[in-house]
Design an enzyme around this catalytic site. Structure first.
Site, PDB file in Angstrom:
ATOM      1  CE  LYS A  77     -11.818 -26.011 -17.941  1.00 22.16           C
ATOM      2  NZ  LYS A  77     -12.470 -24.834 -17.499  1.00 22.16           N
ATOM      3  CD  GLU A 137     -13.199 -22.370 -19.951  1.00 19.77           C
ATOM      4  OE1 GLU A 137     -12.410 -21.576 -19.412  1.00 19.77           O
ATOM      5  OE2 GLU A 137     -13.684 -23.342 -19.340  1.00 19.77           O
ATOM      6  CD1 TRP A 159     -25.194 -26.958  -2.352  1.00 17.64           C
ATOM      7  CD2 TRP A 159     -26.157 -25.918  -4.068  1.00 17.64           C
ATOM      8  NE1 TRP A 159     -24.215 -26.269  -3.016  1.00 17.64           N
ATOM      9  CE2 TRP A 159     -24.765 -25.619  -4.061  1.00 17.64           C
ATOM     10  CE3 TRP A 159     -26.948 -25.369  -5.068  1.00 17.64           C
ATOM     11  CZ2 TRP A 159     -24.174 -24.799  -5.010  1.00 17.64           C
ATOM     12  CZ3 TRP A 159     -26.356 -24.550  -6.008  1.00 17.64           C
ATOM     13  CH2 TRP A 159     -24.991 -24.270  -5.975  1.00 17.64           C
ATOM     14  NE  ARG A 177     -28.161 -34.997  -4.661  1.00 20.34           N
ATOM     15  CZ  ARG A 177     -28.973 -35.231  -5.683  1.00 20.34           C
ATOM     16  NH1 ARG A 177     -28.837 -36.323  -6.386  1.00 20.34           N
ATOM     17  NH2 ARG A 177     -29.921 -34.398  -5.993  1.00 20.34           N
ATOM     18  CB  CYS A 212     -32.034 -30.190  -2.609  1.00 25.94           C
ATOM     19  SG  CYS A 212     -31.982 -28.421  -2.437  1.00 25.94           S
ATOM     20  CD  GLU A 249      -8.723 -26.187 -14.788  1.00 23.09           C
ATOM     21  OE1 GLU A 249      -9.426 -25.953 -15.789  1.00 23.09           O
ATOM     22  OE2 GLU A 249      -9.017 -25.779 -13.655  1.00 23.09           O
ATOM     23  CG  ASN A 309     -34.518 -32.424  -3.878  1.00 20.77           C
ATOM     24  OD1 ASN A 309     -34.452 -31.906  -2.768  1.00 20.77           O
ATOM     25  ND2 ASN A 309     -33.811 -33.486  -4.215  1.00 20.77           N
ATOM     26  N   GLY A 310     -36.003 -29.024  -6.262  1.00 19.11           N
ATOM     27  CA  GLY A 310     -36.446 -28.361  -7.489  1.00 19.11           C
ATOM     28  C   GLY A 310     -36.755 -26.901  -7.212  1.00 19.11           C
ATOM     29  CG  HIS A 355       0.116  -8.817 -35.458  1.00 16.52           C
ATOM     30  ND1 HIS A 355       0.593  -7.807 -36.275  1.00 16.52           N
ATOM     31  CD2 HIS A 355      -1.198  -8.936 -35.747  1.00 16.52           C
ATOM     32  CE1 HIS A 355      -0.401  -7.328 -37.001  1.00 16.52           C
ATOM     33  NE2 HIS A 355      -1.503  -8.003 -36.700  1.00 16.52           N
ATOM     34  CE  LYS A 357     -15.447 -26.480  -8.836  1.00 20.89           C
ATOM     35  NZ  LYS A 357     -15.304 -26.252 -10.292  1.00 20.89           N
TER      36      LYS A 357
HETATM   37  O1  M6R Z   1     -15.404 -20.224  -8.167  1.00 17.43           O
HETATM   38  P1  M6R Z   1     -14.957 -19.257  -9.201  1.00 17.43           P
HETATM   39  O2  M6R Z   1     -15.831 -19.259 -10.406  1.00 17.43           O
HETATM   40  O3  M6R Z   1     -14.789 -17.861  -8.662  1.00 17.43           O
HETATM   41  O4  M6R Z   1     -13.515 -19.767  -9.646  1.00 17.43           O
HETATM   42  C1  M6R Z   1     -12.733 -19.032 -10.529  1.00 17.43           C
HETATM   43  C2  M6R Z   1     -11.558 -19.843 -11.002  1.00 17.43           C
HETATM   44  O5  M6R Z   1     -10.753 -20.234  -9.935  1.00 17.43           O
HETATM   45  C3  M6R Z   1     -12.013 -21.102 -11.767  1.00 17.43           C
HETATM   46  O6  M6R Z   1     -12.829 -20.784 -12.847  1.00 17.43           O
HETATM   47  C4  M6R Z   1     -10.785 -21.875 -12.287  1.00 17.43           C
HETATM   48  O7  M6R Z   1     -10.126 -21.131 -13.260  1.00 17.43           O
HETATM   49  C5  M6R Z   1     -11.219 -23.243 -12.821  1.00 17.43           C
HETATM   50  N1  M6R Z   1     -10.423 -24.266 -12.246  1.00 17.43           N
HETATM   51  C6  M6R Z   1     -11.127 -23.346 -14.304  1.00 17.43           C
HETATM   52  O8  M6R Z   1     -11.522 -24.574 -14.770  1.00 17.43           O
END
Ligand code: M6R
Length: 607
Positions: free
Chosen positions: A484, A480, A73, A27, A2, A487, A99-100, A503, A602
Site C-alpha cells: 500500500k 500488504e 451492478w 458507482r 446499483c 503503491e 438496491n440491496g 538473517h 486498476k
Molecule cells: O482485481 P484483482 O484483485 O485480481 O487485482 C489484483 C492486483 O492487481 C491488485 O490487488 C493490485 O495489487 C492492487 N493495485 C493493490 O492495491
C-alpha cells in the site's frame, strides 16, 4: 453498486431519469434499464453503459411524467437484459427497482412459483414485484407494506402500478434512498448525485420508512402506516464532492466503507446456532468440496496477500493443506495437483489476466476450480466452477483496500464451511462467528483513531525507506502494508517475516529506516517482542500495531496504534486498517495522485 432514480411530477420523466443514471455511473454498473408509465408501460433495458440504453431508445416516442430507472451492478445472476431492472410481476403491471440484497429470496421465490408465479430473471429483486402482486387488492401502498413484512435483508425500493397512474411508492431499510423536492415534481434516488441537477432540497429516508407519492405531493410513513414529519435539507456539496461522499479520495472513502463491506460480505451467510457458514455459490458442490484434500490458491497483488492469510486459516482450522501462489508464477511451475485438489482464485476485478490464465489451465486439467470474486459475471467468475462473491460494490481507487478485508472475511467463511465438514467443533465454529460479527464495530473504532494515524504520517512522510514486519497471520499484512505504501506514496517499503530480519534485513536498519511492527497479543507475541528489541538495539524507530491494553509495548517503541482484541485468525482484518490509512496520508502529504498512482492500472488485463 446499483443505483436508483425515480421521478413523478409535471415534467417529462425520461430526460430526468437518464441524467440521473449518468450521475450514478461513477458507482460502477454493468447494465441499466428504465420503465415509464403513461397509461401503458414502456420498458427498455440494456447491458453495458447508459449510452447503450440511449441508443436503444433513440427515435422511440417515450413519454410520461412518472418513471423509474436503475443501474445494476450484478449480485444474483450475471449482467444481462433479463437480470437488469426494472422488474415486473407476472402481468407486467407492477414495476420495481431495488438496491440491496433480499436474503430470503430463494424461499419466497420457491413458494411463489408453487402458487403459479413465473419469474423472468435470476435476481433476488424480482421476488419483490411478485410479492406485491400477491398482496395487491387495489391499493399499491398497502401491498408494498405487506411485502416489506415478508422480506429479510437490505433494500431501497421504488415501485409503481399500471392501474394507479400518478402514484409511486418508495421504501428503505439498510440501503440509501433520498427524495429531491423540485418545483415541478419529486426525484427519488439512491444517491443525491442523481438529484442535484434538479434540486438541492432533499429529504433523506431512514430505515423503516415508506414514501408515498401522488403527483407532486408526498407523505412519509413508518412501516406501521403512521405518518412522519421529516426535515428538508439543503445540499451544499459539488458533484465531485458528492461522488466521493465528501471524502477527498475514493481510497479514503473505500477505507471508511469497510465496516459496511464486512456486514455485506457476511450477510445471510452465517448459521450461528450450528457454528457454520452457508455459502449459496458452493451448495451444488458440497460433495466435491468434502473430498478436497489440498487447496491451491492463485491471485495477484493484494488478493495474493489475502490468500496467504487463507493458507494459515485453512490449515489451522479446516485441516486442509493449502498453498497460495502468485498467479503469474503458478503457471510456469510444475504443479503436483491431483483429483482431490481444488484451485481457488481470488480477484476483486475478476479480470486479472494471470489469475484467469491459471484458472483456465486448471480447468483444462480437470481440476475443480473456485473463485472469491467481487465483480459478478466477470471472466474469472464465469471461468470458475463455483464460488463466493464479495458483495462490496465496485472498488474504484487503484489501491485495493476494502477488497482485501472482504477477501479475508470470505476466506474465514470458507474455512468455517470446510472446517465444519471436517474436524472443526461446534464451539470453535460458534466462537469464529461471534468474533466475525464484532469486526464492523471494531473497524469503526480503529477508523475513529484516524487523527492519531495522520499524526504519525506527518512525523514520517519524508522518510525514504520503510520495513513492515509481522509473523504468522500478520506476515501477509506486513506485505500488504508495504505494498500500500509503495503503491500510493512511491516510497520504498518491504515486508518481512519478523523472524527473518536477523538473517539479513537487519543490516538496513538505522535511525533513518523505520519499521512498522504488527504485534498483536497472539501466539507469537513474545517472539515478536524479541524482534522489536533487535531493531531498537540498532537505533531503528518502531511504530507498533498492538492490542488495546498492551501498555508494555508503549515503553519500548516510538509510536503505537492500538487495535481491538479479536481471534488471532481475524487480526489481519483489523491490523491492516491503520496501514491503509498511513499509506493514504503519507501519499497525500507527498502530493501523490492517490486514486490513480503513476504507472498502475486498476485491472491488470495483460499477462
Ligand atoms: O482485481 P484483482 O484483485 O485480481 O487485482 C489484483 C492486483 O492487481 C491488485 O490487488 C493490485 O495489487 C492492487 N493495485 C493493490 O492495491
Amino acid at each position: 453498486m446499483c443505483g436508483i432514480v425515480g421521478y413523478i411530477g409535471k415534467k417529462e420523466s425520461l430526460p430526468i431519469l437518464i441524467d440521473g443514471l449518468k450521475r450514478l455511473e461513477y458507482r460502477g454498473y454493468d447494465s441499466a434499464g428504465i420503465a415509464i408509465q403513461n397509461g401503458a408501460i414502456q420498458n427498455y433495458k440494456s447491458v453495458g453503459k447508459i449510452d447503450q440504453l440511449e441508443k436503444k431508445i433513440k427515435g422511440i416516442d417515450l413519454f410520461g411524467n412518472l418513471g423509474i430507472a436503475h443501474t445494476r451492478w450484478a449480485t444474483h445472476g450475471a449482467p444481462s437484459e433479463e437480470n437488469a431492472h426494472p422488474h415486473c410481476d407476472c402481468e407486467g403491471k407492477i414495476w420495481i427497482v431495488h438496491n440491496g440484497i433480499i436474503e430470503n429470496y430463494q424461499k419466497i421465490k420457491e413458494e411463489l412459483q408453487i402458487e403459479g408465479h413465473v419469474f423472468a430473471s435470476e435476481t433476488d429483486s424480482e421476488v419483490v414485484a411478485h410479492l406485491i402482486e400477491k398482496f395487491y387488492k387495489g391499493n399499491l401502498l398497502e401491498a408494498v407494506r405487506l411485502t416489506l413484512g415478508e422480506i429479510i435483508g437490505a433494500y431501497s425500493l421504488v415501485v409503481f402500478h399500471k392501474d394507479e397512474p400518478g402514484k409511486m411508492v418508495a421504501a428503505k431499510k439498510g440501503s440509501p434512498l433520498v427524495l429531491g423536492l423540485a418545483d415541478d415534481g419529486i426525484i427519488v434516488a439512491s444517491d443525491v448525485t442523481a438529484i442535484i441537477r434538479q434540486t438541492r432540497n432533499v429529504i433523506y429516508l431512514e430505515d423503516g420508512e415508506i414514501a408515498f407519492f401522488e403527483n407532486e405531493n408526498f407523505k412519509i410513513l413508518n412501516f406501521n402506516n403512521e405518518e412522519k414529519e421529516k426535515e428538508t435539507q439543503k445540499i451544499e456539496w459539488s458533484l465531485e464532492e458528492l461522488e466521493k461522499k465528501g471524502y477527498s479520495h475514493f481510497m479514503l472513502k473505500e477505507i471508511f466503507e469497510q465496516p459496511n463491506c464486512i456486514i455485506d460480505s457476511l450477510r445471510g451467510r452465517l448459521i450461528p446456532s450450528e457454528g457454520k457458514a452457508k455459502l449459496g455459490g458452493l451448495d451444488d458442490d458440497v460433495k466435491n468440496l468434502s473430498e478436497i484434500d489440498n487447496l491451491a490458491m492463485v491471485s495477484c497483488g493484494t488478493a495474493h496477500y489475502a490468500s496467504l492469510i487463507g493458507e494459515y486459516m485453512l490449515e489451522e482450522y479446516a485441516d486442509i493443506p493449502s498453498k497460495a501462489s502468485v498467479a503469474s508464477e503458478f503457471r510456469y511451475r510444475k504443479q503436483l495437483l491431483n483429483k482431490n485438489t481444488a484451485v481457488l482464485a481470488l480477484s476483486q476485478s475478476g479480470e486479472t489476466a494471470d489469475t484467469l490464465a491459471a484458472i483456465v489451465e486448471a480447468n483444462d486439467k480437470n481440476i475443480f476450480t473456485l473463485g472469491i470474486v467481487n465483480t459478478v459475471g466477470s471472466s474469472i467468475a464465469r471461468a470458475t466452477k463455483a464460488g463466493v462473491y464479495n458483495h462490496i460494490g465496485p472498488e474504484i481507487a487503484v489501491a485495493s483496500t476494502k477488497a482485501f478485508t472482504s477477501q479475508v472475511t470470505i476466506l474465514t467463511l470458507l474455512t468455517l464451511f470446510l472446517g465444519r465438514m471436517k474436524n472443526m467443533s461446534l464451539a470453535t465454529g460458534e466462537r469464529i462467528i461471534k468474533e466475525l460479527n464484532k469486526l464492523p464495530s471494531q473497524i469503526e473504532k480503529i477508523l475513529k483513531n484516524e487523527d492519531e494515524i495522520k499524526r504519525i504520517a506527518q512525523k514520517y512522510y519524508k522518510v525514504s525507506n520503510f520495513a513492515f514486519l509481522g509473523r504468522k497471520y500478520n506476515y501477509p499484512v506486513a506485505l500488504e502494508g508495504a505494498l500500500k505504501l509503495k503503491e500510493v506514496s512511491y516510497i520504498h517499503a518491504e515486508g518481512f517475516e519478523s523472524g527473518e530480519i536477523k538473517h539479513g534485513p537487519l543490516a538496513l536498519i538505522d535511525e533513518n529506516f523505520p519499521s512498522f511492527f504488527i504485534i498483536p497479543q497472539d501466539s507469537v507475541y513474545e517472539k515478536n517482542l524479541s524482534n522489536v528489541q533487535e531493531i531498537k538495539a540498532r537505533g531503528g524507530k518502531v511504530i507498533a500495531i498492538a492490542t488495546e491494553g498492551d501498555e508494555e509495548i508503549e515503553k519500548i517503541v516510538d509510536d503505537v496504534i492500538y487495535i481491538p482484541k479479536t481471534l488471532e485468525m481475524l487480526t489481519p482484518i483489523l491490523s491492516v486498517i491503520p496501514l491503509q490509512l498511513f499509506a493514504y496520508y503519507v501519499a497525500c502529504l507527498n502530493g501523490r495522485d492517490v486514486d490513480k498512482p503513476r504507472n498502475l492500472a486498476k485491472s491488470v488485463t495483460v499477462e
